[in-house]
Design a protein around this motif. Structure first.
Motif, mmCIF file in Angstrom:
data_model
loop_
_atom_site.group_PDB
_atom_site.id
_atom_site.type_symbol
_atom_site.label_atom_id
_atom_site.label_comp_id
_atom_site.label_asym_id
_atom_site.label_seq_id
_atom_site.Cartn_x
_atom_site.Cartn_y
_atom_site.Cartn_z
ATOM 1 N N GLN A 106 0.863 -1.180 0.000
ATOM 2 C CA GLN A 106 0.000 0.000 0.000
ATOM 3 C C GLN A 106 0.900 1.230 0.000
ATOM 4 O O GLN A 106 1.780 1.360 0.859
ATOM 5 N N LYS A 131 -4.595 0.871 -8.810
ATOM 6 C CA LYS A 131 -5.604 1.290 -7.828
ATOM 7 C C LYS A 131 -5.484 0.455 -6.555
ATOM 8 O O LYS A 131 -5.551 0.977 -5.438
ATOM 9 N N LYS A 143 -3.037 3.688 -1.450
ATOM 10 C CA LYS A 143 -3.892 3.978 -0.302
ATOM 11 C C LYS A 143 -5.009 4.923 -0.755
ATOM 12 O O LYS A 143 -4.919 5.539 -1.823
ATOM 13 N N ALA A 144 -6.019 5.083 0.059
ATOM 14 C CA ALA A 144 -7.086 6.043 -0.230
ATOM 15 C C ALA A 144 -6.472 7.428 -0.406
ATOM 16 O O ALA A 144 -5.662 7.853 0.413
ATOM 17 N N LYS A 167 -6.400 8.216 -6.637
ATOM 18 C CA LYS A 167 -7.294 7.067 -6.436
ATOM 19 C C LYS A 167 -8.652 7.544 -5.913
ATOM 20 O O LYS A 167 -8.739 8.327 -4.979
ATOM 21 N N THR A 168 -9.695 7.045 -6.548
ATOM 22 C CA THR A 168 -11.052 7.307 -6.063
ATOM 23 C C THR A 168 -11.464 6.136 -5.184
ATOM 24 O O THR A 168 -10.994 5.024 -5.345
ATOM 25 N N ASN A 169 -12.351 6.383 -4.247
ATOM 26 C CA ASN A 169 -12.753 5.317 -3.325
ATOM 27 C C ASN A 169 -13.737 4.365 -3.978
ATOM 28 O O ASN A 169 -14.329 4.641 -4.978
#
Length: 197
Positions: A103, A129, A133-134, A195-197
């Protein structure tokens, strides 16, 4: 025509035969400029398909401690060890990108995407993705020239990249580079994909 398999033996032979036209011998100026505005030295950073990993060396010199270098071939990793002996050995991984787990806050893209067979592009996007990490970012360069069946490098253009990545990432930046090295002037796009959740 059968597509060549770009496996460990393929890339090792390129290094052994000195056929490394992608290797600039220095950190890429657009990526260097991005690194220079980063203030958090605690970021976890991955550089996949890193080759001789000049970007990793530069990050390390700037005080970034959590940098992971990943390549399929052994030769560039050995080259890196000789050039940057103080770099943590545990962060030098000879591994297939698609088998890697971790991550990261930041992944740097530098001539890796273009080296993969285009049939792997969706898998690349999904894997990127998964590794971030978020709120993590994929940052770097993509080539801006017509996609060909002969490669690597395989090309592409902003419209195709946007269409492919927007399903998994928030496209913050996808723009022509203003500070490419001369041989790549007009042929590189700088990207920041979050990155999108």
């Amino acid at each position: 025509m059968e597509i060549p398999k770009f496996d460990k033996a393929f890339w090792s032979s390129k290094y052994q035969e000195g056929q490394t036209g992608w290797d600039m011998g220095e950190v890429s100026p657009p990526i260097q400029a991005y690194i220079e505005q980063l203030t958090n030295k605690q970021l976890s950073i991955l550089i996949p398909g890193a080759g001789n990993a000049y970007e990793a060396a530069y990050l390390f010199e700037q005080g970034f401690q959590d940098v992971t270098v990943l390549d399929l071939a052994e030769e560039p990793l050995n080259n890196f060890k000789k050039r940057v002996p103080g770099f943590p050995q545990k962060n030098l991984l000879q591994q297939d990108f698609f088998d890697h787990h971790g991550q990261y806050d930041l992944i740097i893209e530098q001539t890796f995407f273009c080296a993969l067979d285009p049939s792997l592009r969706v898998a690349y996007i999904d894997k990127m993705k998964a590794l971030l990490k978020a709120g993590g970012k994929l940052v770097g360069l993509l080539f801006d020239f017509r996609l060909t069946e002969e490669g690597p490098p395989f090309g592409g253009d902003a419209d195709a990249y946007s269409l492919a990545f927007q399903k998994r990432f928030d496209i913050k930046t996808l723009a022509p580079c203003y500070n490419s090295i001369k041989p790549r002037d007009g042929k590189e796009l700088f990207i920041i994909f979050e990155k999108t959740n």
